[in-house]
Design a protein around this motif. Structure first.
Motif, PDB file in Angstrom:
ATOM      1  N   LEU A   8       0.833  -1.193   0.000  1.00 26.10           N
ATOM      2  CA  LEU A   8       0.000   0.000   0.000  1.00 26.10           C
ATOM      3  C   LEU A   8       0.874   1.251   0.000  1.00 26.10           C
ATOM      4  O   LEU A   8       1.890   1.315   0.693  1.00 26.10           O
ATOM      5  CB  LEU A   8      -0.926   0.004   1.214  1.00 26.10           C
ATOM      6  CG  LEU A   8      -2.101   0.987   1.091  1.00 26.10           C
ATOM      7  CD1 LEU A   8      -3.415   0.305   1.426  1.00 26.10           C
ATOM      8  CD2 LEU A   8      -1.898   2.209   1.949  1.00 26.10           C
ATOM      9  N   GLN A   9       0.472   2.219  -0.804  1.00 25.50           N
ATOM     10  CA  GLN A   9       1.192   3.494  -0.843  1.00 25.50           C
ATOM     11  C   GLN A   9       0.258   4.625  -0.458  1.00 25.50           C
ATOM     12  O   GLN A   9      -0.888   4.669  -0.923  1.00 25.50           O
ATOM     13  CB  GLN A   9       1.731   3.763  -2.255  1.00 25.50           C
ATOM     14  CG  GLN A   9       2.481   5.084  -2.396  1.00 25.50           C
ATOM     15  CD  GLN A   9       2.800   5.470  -3.846  1.00 25.50           C
ATOM     16  OE1 GLN A   9       2.505   6.573  -4.285  1.00 25.50           O
ATOM     17  NE2 GLN A   9       3.386   4.544  -4.594  1.00 25.50           N
ATOM     18  N   TYR A  10       0.760   5.528   0.384  1.00 27.84           N
ATOM     19  CA  TYR A  10       0.026   6.749   0.702  1.00 27.84           C
ATOM     20  C   TYR A  10       0.647   7.885  -0.104  1.00 27.84           C
ATOM     21  O   TYR A  10       1.818   8.208   0.050  1.00 27.84           O
ATOM     22  CB  TYR A  10       0.113   7.040   2.199  1.00 27.84           C
ATOM     23  CG  TYR A  10      -0.377   8.398   2.610  1.00 27.84           C
ATOM     24  CD1 TYR A  10      -1.555   8.943   2.109  1.00 27.84           C
ATOM     25  CD2 TYR A  10       0.337   9.171   3.526  1.00 27.84           C
ATOM     26  CE1 TYR A  10      -2.000  10.197   2.488  1.00 27.84           C
ATOM     27  CE2 TYR A  10      -0.098  10.418   3.922  1.00 27.84           C
ATOM     28  CZ  TYR A  10      -1.256  10.931   3.392  1.00 27.84           C
ATOM     29  OH  TYR A  10      -1.690  12.182   3.770  1.00 27.84           O
ATOM     30  N   ARG A  11      -0.171   8.474  -0.972  1.00 25.16           N
ATOM     31  CA  ARG A  11       0.294   9.558  -1.839  1.00 25.16           C
ATOM     32  C   ARG A  11      -0.561  10.780  -1.606  1.00 25.16           C
ATOM     33  O   ARG A  11      -1.791  10.702  -1.704  1.00 25.16           O
ATOM     34  CB  ARG A  11       0.169   9.104  -3.292  1.00 25.16           C
ATOM     35  CG  ARG A  11       0.611  10.140  -4.288  1.00 25.16           C
ATOM     36  CD  ARG A  11       0.537   9.615  -5.703  1.00 25.16           C
ATOM     37  NE  ARG A  11      -0.748   9.922  -6.310  1.00 25.16           N
ATOM     38  CZ  ARG A  11      -1.043   9.647  -7.584  1.00 25.16           C
ATOM     39  NH1 ARG A  11      -0.166   9.032  -8.343  1.00 25.16           N
ATOM     40  NH2 ARG A  11      -2.213   9.957  -8.075  1.00 25.16           N
ATOM     41  N   ASP A  12       0.074  11.910  -1.305  1.00 28.68           N
ATOM     42  CA  ASP A  12      -0.694  13.091  -0.954  1.00 28.68           C
ATOM     43  C   ASP A  12       0.138  14.318  -1.299  1.00 28.68           C
ATOM     44  O   ASP A  12       1.147  14.595  -0.664  1.00 28.68           O
ATOM     45  CB  ASP A  12      -1.011  13.051   0.549  1.00 28.68           C
ATOM     46  CG  ASP A  12      -2.023  14.094   0.977  1.00 28.68           C
ATOM     47  OD1 ASP A  12      -2.133  15.134   0.307  1.00 28.68           O
ATOM     48  OD2 ASP A  12      -2.695  13.854   1.994  1.00 28.68           O
TER      49      ASP A  12
ATOM     50  N   ASP B 134       7.129   1.706   6.044  1.00 29.59           N
ATOM     51  CA  ASP B 134       8.106   0.698   5.648  1.00 29.59           C
ATOM     52  C   ASP B 134       9.028   1.147   4.526  1.00 29.59           C
ATOM     53  O   ASP B 134       9.961   0.433   4.180  1.00 29.59           O
ATOM     54  CB  ASP B 134       7.360  -0.577   5.238  1.00 29.59           C
ATOM     55  CG  ASP B 134       6.495  -1.099   6.375  1.00 29.59           C
ATOM     56  OD1 ASP B 134       7.052  -1.741   7.274  1.00 29.59           O
ATOM     57  OD2 ASP B 134       5.282  -0.801   6.404  1.00 29.59           O
ATOM     58  N   GLY B 135       8.744   2.301   3.947  1.00 27.19           N
ATOM     59  CA  GLY B 135       9.595   2.782   2.880  1.00 27.19           C
ATOM     60  C   GLY B 135       8.947   3.896   2.102  1.00 27.19           C
ATOM     61  O   GLY B 135       7.964   4.500   2.553  1.00 27.19           O
ATOM     62  N   VAL B 136       9.514   4.151   0.943  1.00 25.74           N
ATOM     63  CA  VAL B 136       9.003   5.219   0.079  1.00 25.74           C
ATOM     64  C   VAL B 136       8.946   4.763  -1.378  1.00 25.74           C
ATOM     65  O   VAL B 136       9.656   3.847  -1.789  1.00 25.74           O
ATOM     66  CB  VAL B 136       9.885   6.491   0.132  1.00 25.74           C
ATOM     67  CG1 VAL B 136       9.859   7.132   1.513  1.00 25.74           C
ATOM     68  CG2 VAL B 136      11.311   6.205  -0.313  1.00 25.74           C
ATOM     69  N   HIS B 137       8.073   5.448  -2.122  1.00 24.08           N
ATOM     70  CA  HIS B 137       8.111   5.352  -3.574  1.00 24.08           C
ATOM     71  C   HIS B 137       8.587   6.697  -4.108  1.00 24.08           C
ATOM     72  O   HIS B 137       8.027   7.733  -3.744  1.00 24.08           O
ATOM     73  CB  HIS B 137       6.736   5.023  -4.157  1.00 24.08           C
ATOM     74  CG  HIS B 137       6.795   4.944  -5.651  1.00 24.08           C
ATOM     75  ND1 HIS B 137       7.080   3.771  -6.313  1.00 24.08           N
ATOM     76  CD2 HIS B 137       6.681   5.896  -6.595  1.00 24.08           C
ATOM     77  CE1 HIS B 137       7.121   4.005  -7.610  1.00 24.08           C
ATOM     78  NE2 HIS B 137       6.890   5.287  -7.811  1.00 24.08           N
ATOM     79  N   VAL B 138       9.606   6.669  -4.942  1.00 26.00           N
ATOM     80  CA  VAL B 138      10.115   7.923  -5.486  1.00 26.00           C
ATOM     81  C   VAL B 138       9.946   7.982  -6.996  1.00 26.00           C
ATOM     82  O   VAL B 138      10.214   7.014  -7.710  1.00 26.00           O
ATOM     83  CB  VAL B 138      11.606   8.154  -5.112  1.00 26.00           C
ATOM     84  CG1 VAL B 138      11.732   8.446  -3.625  1.00 26.00           C
ATOM     85  CG2 VAL B 138      12.490   6.990  -5.516  1.00 26.00           C
ATOM     86  N   GLY B 139       9.475   9.128  -7.462  1.00 24.77           N
ATOM     87  CA  GLY B 139       9.424   9.415  -8.881  1.00 24.77           C
ATOM     88  C   GLY B 139      10.759   9.977  -9.336  1.00 24.77           C
ATOM     89  O   GLY B 139      11.675  10.163  -8.523  1.00 24.77           O
TER      90      GLY B 139
ATOM     91  N   THR C 138      -1.606  -7.001   9.322  1.00 23.72           N
ATOM     92  CA  THR C 138      -2.036  -7.476   7.993  1.00 23.72           C
ATOM     93  C   THR C 138      -0.867  -8.005   7.173  1.00 23.72           C
ATOM     94  O   THR C 138      -1.072  -8.719   6.193  1.00 23.72           O
ATOM     95  CB  THR C 138      -2.690  -6.347   7.174  1.00 23.72           C
ATOM     96  OG1 THR C 138      -1.696  -5.341   6.887  1.00 23.72           O
ATOM     97  CG2 THR C 138      -3.841  -5.712   7.938  1.00 23.72           C
ATOM     98  N   GLY C 139       0.349  -7.597   7.543  1.00 24.47           N
ATOM     99  CA  GLY C 139       1.505  -7.978   6.731  1.00 24.47           C
ATOM    100  C   GLY C 139       1.681  -7.135   5.486  1.00 24.47           C
ATOM    101  O   GLY C 139       2.605  -7.376   4.709  1.00 24.47           O
ATOM    102  N   VAL C 140       0.806  -6.168   5.294  1.00 23.61           N
ATOM    103  CA  VAL C 140       0.904  -5.301   4.109  1.00 23.61           C
ATOM    104  C   VAL C 140       1.796  -4.108   4.445  1.00 23.61           C
ATOM    105  O   VAL C 140       1.456  -3.316   5.322  1.00 23.61           O
ATOM    106  CB  VAL C 140      -0.486  -4.805   3.661  1.00 23.61           C
ATOM    107  CG1 VAL C 140      -0.360  -3.853   2.477  1.00 23.61           C
ATOM    108  CG2 VAL C 140      -1.382  -5.984   3.312  1.00 23.61           C
TER     109      VAL C 140
END
Lengths: 223, 223
Positions: free
Chosen positions: B36-40, B81-86, B62-64
């Motif tokens: 799951l990613q939180y993007r805001d 748990d981490g990040v998504h970077v563009g 949940t393990g997610v």
């Protein structure tokens, strides 16, 4: 961390006439800025980090610490000396946890409630504002004025004795002495430094006013 | 860190019909989201941290894993748990240095140049896109389509064998099988999950399609 708040130069790319940020930072340091903040509400994170790094490199050897507005990630990545957080930015507790005990953390104080919270906050300075109206920032709150500044600065001294307290918004050479006279330990300045044609000279002039005003206050001539 | 990219649910407050983020995250996890990613892009930092914390708490047990888009400071403060970077966000090298070896770091891959850089980047997955047109994001680049996806995914496998490669933009139940068929290891989904009336059911449906498509691919029926 003891912070010298006498002349706090805030570098915002929107208020620079498009000039090079690193050169502007160097000029402000050469003119006598005691602390520098990089504030940027629009750039992508990659640009923020690159710009903060360039400013930090420009300040090398000057002894002037670099703070980043709001963004702890940018401060960490760029090796800045700390952050300035507003009331809607990261909580000072979280910022301190992430940045460590040596970092400089400062906070904006707009209202008596903010000053009341100071006792429990791991911050190294407070900055009261907006003192006057300003073109540099959208500010929904009315300016506190010199009397509001005097009241908030006095409260802050009671809540956190010894904590440096600065003032921000609309401060320039015409009112800097009055701001110090009202009880600020220093002035935070954007346009009066970085919109000036000669940044170094403008900084030097403001620093002279602040130093003279602090000396007058210390000698009891004022207040 | 090995990442299960099969069904990557991206939670953006702009695409939720205003519903509670923690409840939506829980529903997606219950329906079979694997990441799951939180993007805001709009909230103040203080709200970002509070929301990320609430989502992280909702995912407990949940393990997610929870990743935060772009903001390493928010990920650190909220214990994500981490990040998504563009490609315009913090460089993966900097993000890894700040987050440590255990964090999950993912990156957006839009062009062959981005895939070519993969070899040297400390990332745990790549996400190719935009595959189709989408309403979820201003995207100046044209969609790469299924053929572009197939090409980029194949290149990524050559550059970084074993790296999970997902796909994003405009993916829903109507085209998810084709996306997996084109070579993606999973799908990243925003609206088809979080704009659905029944988030859990929509997630479960998508997960079923992905699993069946991956099984078909593994058995050699496709590709």
């Amino acid at each position: 961390m003891k912070v010298d708040l006498r002349l706090y130069a805030i570098l915002d790319p929107e208020r620079t006439h498009g000039r090079d940020l690193a050169e502007l930072a160097r000029a402000a340091a050469a003119g006598g800025a005691t602390l520098l903040q990089y504030r940027d509400k629009y750039a992508d994170t990659r640009d923020l980090v690159a710009r903060a790094r360039a400013i930090k490199a420009a300040l090398a050897g000057t002894g002037v610490p670099l703070l980043v507005n709001d963004r702890v990630d940018v401060a960490l990545a760029a090796g800045a000396d700390g952050v300035h957080v507003g009331q809607n930015d990261m909580h000072a507790d979280d910022a301190r946890r992430l940045l460590g005990p040596q970092a400089i953390i400062g906070i904006t104080l707009k209202k008596p409630e903010h000053v009341a919270e100071l006792a429990a906050l791991p911050v190294d300075y407070g900055c009261i504002g907006g003192v006057f109206a300003t073109a540099s920032k959208d500010n929904p709150d009315p300016p506190v004025g010199l009397s509001g500044l005097a009241h908030l600065a006095s409260s802050a001294r009671t809540t956190r004795p010894g904590l440096p307290v600065g003032a921000i918004a609309g401060i320039d050479a015409s009112n800097a002495a009055a701001v110090i006279g009202a009880g600020a330990d220093g002035i935070a300045v954007i346009s009066a430094i970085f919109m000036a044609q000669d940044v170094k000279a403008a900084t030097r002039n403001l620093r002279g006013i602040v130093d003279a005003s602090l000396a007058r206050r210390a000698s009891g001539t004022e207040r």
